[in-house]
Design an enzyme around this catalytic site. Structure first.
Site, PDB file in Angstrom:
ATOM      1  CG  HIS A  18      -0.468   0.004   2.604  1.00  0.00           C
ATOM      2  ND1 HIS A  18       0.408   0.893   3.147  1.00  0.00           N
ATOM      3  CD2 HIS A  18      -0.197  -1.078   3.556  1.00  0.00           C
ATOM      4  CE1 HIS A  18       0.715   0.610   4.169  1.00  0.00           C
ATOM      5  NE2 HIS A  18       0.555  -0.600   4.410  1.00  0.00           N
ATOM      6  CG  HIS A  21       3.929  -1.810   2.046  1.00  0.00           C
ATOM      7  ND1 HIS A  21       3.043  -2.165   2.186  1.00  0.00           N
ATOM      8  CD2 HIS A  21       4.450  -1.816   3.668  1.00  0.00           C
ATOM      9  CE1 HIS A  21       2.359  -2.929   3.236  1.00  0.00           C
ATOM     10  NE2 HIS A  21       3.224  -2.720   4.099  1.00  0.00           N
ATOM     11  CB  CYS A 126       0.636  -7.153  19.245  1.00  0.00           C
ATOM     12  SG  CYS A 126       0.026  -6.742  17.661  1.00  0.00           S
ATOM     13  CB  CYS A 129       3.904  -5.679  16.883  1.00  0.00           C
ATOM     14  SG  CYS A 129       2.706  -4.368  17.136  1.00  0.00           S
ATOM     15  CB  CYS A 143      -1.764  -4.223  19.656  1.00  0.00           C
ATOM     16  SG  CYS A 143      -0.392  -3.215  18.662  1.00  0.00           S
ATOM     17  CG  HIS A 146      -1.035  -3.525  14.560  1.00  0.00           C
ATOM     18  ND1 HIS A 146       0.014  -3.585  15.128  1.00  0.00           N
ATOM     19  CD2 HIS A 146      -0.926  -3.482  13.157  1.00  0.00           C
ATOM     20  CE1 HIS A 146       1.059  -3.761  14.135  1.00  0.00           C
ATOM     21  NE2 HIS A 146       0.506  -3.277  12.988  1.00  0.00           N
ATOM     22  CE  LYS A 301       2.012   1.466  10.126  1.00  0.00           C
ATOM     23  NZ  LYS A 301       2.454   0.423  10.561  1.00  0.00           N
ATOM     24  CE  LYS A 304      -4.498  -8.552   5.050  1.00  0.00           C
ATOM     25  NZ  LYS A 304      -4.998  -8.920   3.624  1.00  0.00           N
TER      26      LYS A 304
END
Ligand code: MSP
Length: 666
Positions: A18, A21, A126, A129, A143, A146, A301, A304
């Site tokens: 995405h 990245h 998590c 992570c 987490c 996330h 953030k 996904k």
């Protein structure tokens, strides 16, 4: 020639690429291209991280073997980078044999240093992570990164004596490497320093609960912890652990300058664990860890697991690769977070590319072509304002790009382009040619403008390589293979060279029409992807209505005088410490340095920010508010934040990090 090694993180293959990245990879590509341009011998590495619990889970869900998940997704990353013109020299997959050998070798060395031992281990884990969290760091059992529930895990693990390396790490942060700070930017260095100075616990570096990993040498039933596995890619791709040490000798310190580019989410792994593993293995540490912020959507953030991904495909098909590369670099202040939006992309495209570079180039080339029958001028000019502007821009650009200050470097290019524009506007060659004819002065004016544009095109090469090559062609130069520092010298524009016919380099985007079309297309909201894991890669960002234009201030709103406004003492402050206020969802207690003094300010921003996001951040505070007690804590001032429509979530006002704390805002 000295050597330069730049790496991206290796990407998990349980996700498709995405825009986050893409950002890291494009920034690393710009660094690699810039260093090659400057004459360094460069090795640029990227790749995929293919072991661990996440991949095992996806494989189980899809009823396939983990390697099939990896084989399916690794080429998607590789393909996107190719499409983007990413100039990596190697692409490593952690399931390759060469990587396994590297991991075995580093573990052999760590074991020889007596830094491994076996012990029972339990805690909150998590899976996204691939890391344990102390209970206090979880938010409602989830987490903090996330927002997914953490799982309690208990197992016997091999431990690494990380606690031994605290003092050596602190020394590394203090001294840096080769005169440069080990972590860039400074705010991130401070974050790492304060984490390590609180004391380090030993780290579990094996897993028995999963099978998908590299078997841990000497510990049957254990696989290597995915981070020890993954970090070692930076060495195994250089042949570490194999018979040939040529690449390692050339591209790992002390012979080379080695830079790991990482997002802030994985700074801890790169700036603490990785150098500690290397110290233990008796190997030199990298030269620098450069950490950037996150692309956000709706204040979160992009990832996904959050389900708000933005895939680059549609923007590429609408506008091409280079505009997206330009936007990613121009619109994220390096090190800070930025919000992704189509509006910002389009505004940037029109301002810098369609109007700025594109328009100035086509005007200049068209006028020269008309005046000199389709050729470049035959008389050169070496003393003029454009040359002065170009030399200033080149120096500023080199200094900025050498220090990872990409936005400053891009500003230097913008300044040059607008100087050329201003120069043409003041000389009015199109008028003079009608009254005076094609005089030597007309040649000189066009030469200066076109030579300035040639230099701008050369500076654009590391950022937007295709655009740069196209500009050079349009200025009458042969299509260049590569450009280098030598091409920045004034006076290389060929004389009397044929100019190709020109269509606009970047046609202006019609923003209204763009959004109107998106609305009629009625795309699925971005959230769709979360619900349907197999959604195609080309999910576009949700359609966003252009903001309606409002009058400056509605008549009914009461007005205040400038004197009233000036009673507010607004100051730039820097957060030096932050913690959530216990028993409050919203409140964050911050120690904020304002000039010489540090004060406590309590603000309702804890739903949108984590303490570690705030440390080192500059913000604006109302400095002369009467003290107030909030949950028993005295607050001396107030931080300024926008309140987002709909959710009311706070979004802190951004301040250029270069502005010193204590500076008055008015
Ligand atoms: N596999 C690990 C890295 C191992 S490196 C030895 C990993 N992979 S990841 O695929 O989850 O993310 C890798 C990187 O992608 C992040 O560190 C960051 O550089 C980039 N990004 C992912 N999401 C991002 C944003 N929303 N914004 C900007 N970059 C982000 O972590």
């Amino acid at each position: 020639m000295s050597s330069f090694y730049v790496t991206t993180p290796i990407y998990y293959v349980n996700d498709k690429p995405h825009i986050g990245h893409l950002y890291t990879t494009v920034v690393a590509d710009v660094m690699a291209r810039f260093q090659r341009f400057m004459g360094q011998e460069v090795r640029f590495l990227t790749g995929t991280d293919e072991h661990g619990q996440n991949i095992e889970k996806v494989a189980r869900r899809d009823g396939v073997r983990p390697i099939e998940v990896a084989d399916r997704n690794a080429p998607v990353f590789r393909g996107l980078w190719e499409r983007f013109g990413v100039s990596n020299d190697d692409f490593i997959r952690t399931t390759e044999e060469r990587h396994k050998r590297g991991v075995e070798e580093i573990i052999r060395r760590i074991e020889a240093a007596r830094d491994l031992y076996l012990a029972a281990h339990e805690g909150w884990y998590c899976a996204s992570c691939e890391a344990f969290y102390p209970e206090k760091d979880l938010v409602d059992g989830k987490c903090p990164d996330h927002g997914l529930p953490a799982e309690w895990q208990r197992e016997e693990n091999v431990f690494f004596r990380l606690s031994r390396y605290g003092p050596r790490l602190l020394d590394l942060y203090e001294k840096g490497v080769d005169g440069k700070p080990f972590v860039y930017p400074e705010s991130r260095l401070n974050e790492v320093k304060s984490f390590v100075s609180l004391g380090l616990k030993d780290l579990s570096v094996s897993r028995t609960s999963i099978q998908w990993g590299i078997p841990f040498p000497g510990y049957p039933g254990h696989v290597v912890y995915v981070w020890l596995d993954a970090l070692t890619n930076y060495l195994s791709a250089l042949g570490f652990g194999s018979e040939s040490s040529a690449l390692f000798d050339k591209f790992w310190p002390p012979s080379a300058h080695a830079v790991h580019l990482v997002g802030k989410d994985i700074l801890r792994f790169h700036a603490i664990y990785w150098p500690a593993f290397l110290m233990s293995a008796g190997l030199p540490v990298p030269s620098q860890v450069v950490s950037h912020g996150w692309w956000l959507r709706d204040q979160k953030k992009i990832s996904k697991s959050v389900g708000n991904v933005v895939r680059p495909d549609n923007l590429i098909s609408d506008f091409g690769i280079d505009p997206l590369r330009w936007h990613l670099l121009a619109d994220m202040t390096f090190g800070q977070d930025a919000s992704f939006s189509d509006e910002a992309f389009l505004a940037r495209y029109n301002a810098d590319l369609a109007n700025g570079v594109g328009n100035t180039l086509s005007r200049s080339v068209r006028m020269a072509s008309d005046a000199f029958s389709g050729k470049t001028p035959s008389i050169r000019c070496d003393v003029n304002e454009v040359r002065t502007a170009a030399e200033e821009a080149v120096d500023a650009w080199i200094a900025a790009f050498s220090g990872h200050r990409f936005q400053d470097g891009m500003d230097a290019i913008r300044r040059l382009v607008s100087a050329i524009d201003g120069y043409l506007a003041s000389r009015e060659p199109w008028k003079r040619v009608k009254t005076e004819g094609v005089t030597p002065a007309i040649h000189r004016i066009h030469y200066s403008a076109m030579e300035g544009l040639r230099i701008a095109a050369v500076m654009l090469a590391p950022i937007v390589p295709k655009t740069s090559a196209e500009m050079l062609k349009r200025l009458g130069l042969p299509a260049p293979d590569t450009v280098t520092r030598k091409d920045l010298r004034w006076g290389l524009l060929p004389r009397e060279a044929s100019l190709p016919s020109t269509s606009p380099l970047f046609p202006r985007a019609d923003i209204k029409a763009y959004f109107a079309e998106k609305v009629t297309k009625k795309e699925p909201p971005v959230e769709e992807e979360k619900k349907a894991p197999e959604a195609p890669a080309a999910v576009e960002p949700a359609a966003v209505e252009p903001a309606a234009v409002e009058p400056a201030a509605p008549e009914s709103e009461p007005k205040i005088s400038i004197e009233d406004f000036m009673k507010l003492d607004l100051r730039v402050g820097e957060v030096v410490a932050a913690e959530k206020v216990e028993k409050s969802k919203k409140l964050m207690k911050m120690s904020i340095r304002v000039g010489e003094h540090v004060r406590t300010v309590v603000g309702g921003i804890a739903t949108a920010y984590k303490p570690e996001d705030l440390i080192g951040r500059k913000l604006v505070i109302v400095a002369n508010l009467l003290p107030a007690k909030l949950m028993g804590i005295e607050s001396n001032g107030m931080v300024l934040a926008a309140s987002l429509p709909g959710t009311g979530e706070p979004s802190l006002l951004a301040v250029d990090p270069a502005v010193p704390s204590g500076t008055k805002v008015k």
